[in-house]
Design an enzyme around this catalytic site. Sequence first.
Site, PDB file in Angstrom:
ATOM      1  N   GLU A   1      -2.500 -18.406 -18.507  1.00 15.97           N
ATOM      2  CA  GLU A   1      -1.988 -19.706 -18.957  1.00 15.97           C
ATOM      3  C   GLU A   1      -3.080 -20.764 -19.001  1.00 15.97           C
ATOM      4  OE1 GLU A   1       1.417 -20.801 -16.519  1.00 15.97           O
ATOM      5  OE2 GLU A   1       1.993 -18.689 -16.407  1.00 15.97           O
TER       6      GLU A   1
ATOM      7  N   ASP B   1       0.758 -18.976  -6.360  1.00 19.89           N
ATOM      8  CA  ASP B   1       2.067 -18.595  -6.895  1.00 19.89           C
ATOM      9  C   ASP B   1       2.424 -17.202  -6.393  1.00 19.89           C
ATOM     10  OD1 ASP B   1       4.265 -17.928  -8.449  1.00 19.89           O
ATOM     11  OD2 ASP B   1       3.178 -17.761 -10.331  1.00 19.89           O
TER      12      ASP B   1
ATOM     13  N   GLU C   1       5.766 -18.387 -23.002  1.00 20.43           N
ATOM     14  CA  GLU C   1       6.052 -19.724 -22.482  1.00 20.43           C
ATOM     15  C   GLU C   1       5.783 -20.815 -23.521  1.00 20.43           C
ATOM     16  OE1 GLU C   1       4.027 -19.947 -18.660  1.00 20.43           O
ATOM     17  OE2 GLU C   1       5.689 -18.879 -17.706  1.00 20.43           O
TER      18      GLU C   1
ATOM     19  N   LYS D   1       5.923 -27.550 -13.620  1.00 25.44           N
ATOM     20  CA  LYS D   1       5.360 -26.685 -14.646  1.00 25.44           C
ATOM     21  C   LYS D   1       6.513 -26.100 -15.448  1.00 25.44           C
ATOM     22  CE  LYS D   1       3.272 -22.365 -14.370  1.00 25.44           C
ATOM     23  NZ  LYS D   1       2.298 -21.372 -13.936  1.00 25.44           N
TER      24      LYS D   1
ATOM     25  N   ASP E   1      -3.603 -21.090 -15.109  1.00 27.70           N
ATOM     26  CA  ASP E   1      -3.035 -20.075 -14.205  1.00 27.70           C
ATOM     27  C   ASP E   1      -3.652 -18.747 -14.611  1.00 27.70           C
ATOM     28  OD1 ASP E   1      -1.616 -18.279 -12.685  1.00 27.70           O
ATOM     29  OD2 ASP E   1       0.359 -18.754 -13.530  1.00 27.70           O
TER      30      ASP E   1
ATOM     31  N   SER F   1       5.147 -11.646 -14.784  1.00 26.73           N
ATOM     32  CA  SER F   1       4.052 -11.383 -13.849  1.00 26.73           C
ATOM     33  C   SER F   1       4.557 -11.728 -12.445  1.00 26.73           C
ATOM     34  CB  SER F   1       2.816 -12.200 -14.214  1.00 26.73           C
ATOM     35  OG  SER F   1       3.099 -13.586 -14.191  1.00 26.73           O
TER      36      SER F   1
ATOM     37  N   HIS G   1       1.750 -12.569 -20.746  1.00 25.66           N
ATOM     38  CA  HIS G   1       2.649 -13.407 -21.553  1.00 25.66           C
ATOM     39  C   HIS G   1       2.313 -13.404 -23.045  1.00 25.66           C
ATOM     40  CE1 HIS G   1       3.808 -16.011 -17.802  1.00 25.66           C
ATOM     41  NE2 HIS G   1       4.278 -14.785 -17.757  1.00 25.66           N
TER      42      HIS G   1
ATOM     43  N   HIS H   1       9.084 -23.298 -13.825  1.00 24.68           N
ATOM     44  CA  HIS H   1       9.893 -22.367 -14.621  1.00 24.68           C
ATOM     45  C   HIS H   1       9.386 -20.938 -14.444  1.00 24.68           C
ATOM     46  CE1 HIS H   1       6.919 -22.576 -18.334  1.00 24.68           C
ATOM     47  NE2 HIS H   1       6.294 -22.339 -17.197  1.00 24.68           N
TER      48      HIS H   1
ATOM     49  N   GLU I   1      -4.170 -22.298 -10.754  1.00 24.25           N
ATOM     50  CA  GLU I   1      -3.162 -21.491 -10.059  1.00 24.25           C
ATOM     51  C   GLU I   1      -3.626 -20.042  -9.994  1.00 24.25           C
ATOM     52  OE1 GLU I   1       0.667 -22.119 -11.808  1.00 24.25           O
ATOM     53  OE2 GLU I   1       1.401 -20.124 -11.308  1.00 24.25           O
TER      54      GLU I   1
ATOM     55  N   LYS J   1       9.322 -21.589  -7.131  1.00 26.55           N
ATOM     56  CA  LYS J   1      10.246 -20.968  -8.086  1.00 26.55           C
ATOM     57  C   LYS J   1      11.450 -20.498  -7.288  1.00 26.55           C
ATOM     58  CE  LYS J   1       6.664 -19.029 -11.168  1.00 26.55           C
ATOM     59  NZ  LYS J   1       5.767 -17.842 -11.339  1.00 26.55           N
TER      60      LYS J   1
HETATM   61  P1  PGA Z   1       6.214 -15.281 -14.566  1.00 28.71           P
HETATM   62  O1  PGA Z   1       4.884 -16.092 -14.755  1.00 28.71           O
HETATM   63  O2  PGA Z   1       7.379 -16.174 -14.709  1.00 28.71           O
HETATM   64  O3  PGA Z   1       6.097 -14.267 -15.685  1.00 28.71           O
HETATM   65  O4  PGA Z   1       6.131 -14.640 -13.210  1.00 28.71           O
HETATM   66  C1  PGA Z   1       4.767 -17.445 -14.539  1.00 28.71           C
HETATM   67  C2  PGA Z   1       3.607 -17.706 -13.631  1.00 28.71           C
HETATM   68  O5  PGA Z   1       2.865 -16.779 -13.263  1.00 28.71           O
HETATM   69  O6  PGA Z   1       3.424 -18.837 -13.241  1.00 28.71           O
HETATM   70 ZN    ZN Z   2       1.698 -18.231 -11.887  1.00 28.27          ZN
END
Ligand code: PGA
Ligand code: ZN
Length: 410
Positions: free
Chosen positions: A154, A303, A197, A379, A233, A39, A144, A356, A276, A328
């Site tokens: 999430e 994010d 995840e 995270k 999230d 995503s 996911h 991550h 998030e 990230k």
């Molecule tokens: P992604 O998702 O690593 O698939 O972008 C993680 C997140 O949205 O936090």
């Molecule tokens: Zn996110």
Amino acid sequence: VIENIGIRKILDSRGNATVEIDITTGNGFGRAAAPSGASTGAMEVVAFPEEGIDSVIGTFNERVKGDLVGVSADETVLIDDILKEIDGTDNLSSLGGNVTVAISLAAAKAAASSFNMPLYQFLGGNLKNEIPYPLGNMINGGAHAGKNAPDIQEFLVVPVGAKNITEAVFANSSVHKKIGELIKVKDGQFTGGKGDEGGWAPNLSNYEALEIQSRACEEISDETGIKVRPSLDLAPSELWDGSKYIYGREGVNRDTGEQIDFVEEIIDTYKMFFVEDPLREGDFDGFSQLTKRVGDGCIICGDDIFVTNAEILSRGIEKKAANAIIIKPNQIGTLSGTYQTVKLAKDNNYIPVVSHRSGETTDETIAHLAVAFGAPLIKTGAIGGERIAKLNELIRIQEEMPSSVMAKLK
Ligand code: PGA
Ligand code: ZN
């Protein structure tokens, strides 16, 4: 000084290809791999050039290697500038942000190793020796997980009452187990499947998942005496069709106002600790409205909206869009770019949350970054080899720092 640098194609946790970089100096060695998102935010740097990952290896040998050999491994900014110049684009689409970030991190690790230091100490911003709390991933939905899983991406938890990282990661794994049991009670057909995840991927509605998440937090808090709080999230850019959020699992659509009300109600009802991406990327006004309403009691984290980009974050700061930011490194493509964003966040009371990606490797570097940056939260899942690689590294780091304490959360 960098004497040799190599690249290889390796597997990530989804079975897709990514890159790993090895850097050797006179007396040190550093290795780093890059993860991938499912995503991803639209404004992230590009992970790999269009020609694909195999072309990257040739490009690396022809265009990158020669320019880096001879450079001092501890010159992070110089190395990142060289990479950006070779790439020549704004979004690193020529070399690929995953290649540049792996080089940037491997160089820092080689430098740390040359000085005979762990990376967190070499990067050394965190003089307080604070260990971040782990945001553990419990239930996966959205991009996911499969079709009948919740729309919310999430369902997370934070063991806010843990006194050390070992207590914290085991509290999270207990909640994960408890949630598995509660899902089986609710759905006799549940096969135990998990998402990208490591959270469960159940056939549950959003509210059913919220109820189970909340109950598991209460039961584990009671059983262990360690307070655990629910978090989310929503990753709703994945649900946005251009004018509304499509909750396919519920058969409900929400416009921006309804989405804000929905998230506010969830935060109030379930006493969410951290949320998030409550709104889609780009919706700074929606973020501001929600943060104004609930930001005193809940961490509102961006994010996809900020993508670890200092320039975009400064727009968010101006608009009071949130009070935390996901960090990230491969969203921005370099260690120095990552640090710049962390610094801007901290200077403006935004909590940096090192994270991550859904497609991970067993690389443990982000555990060191979280400690070095003094991030109060990390995270990185709760179970699964590529997730525990980071969590177990935090256990080792805490053992190496006898004077360390858990970070202050608020
Ligand atoms: P992604 O998702 O690593 O698939 O972008 C993680 C997140 O949205 O936090
Ligand atoms: Zn996110």
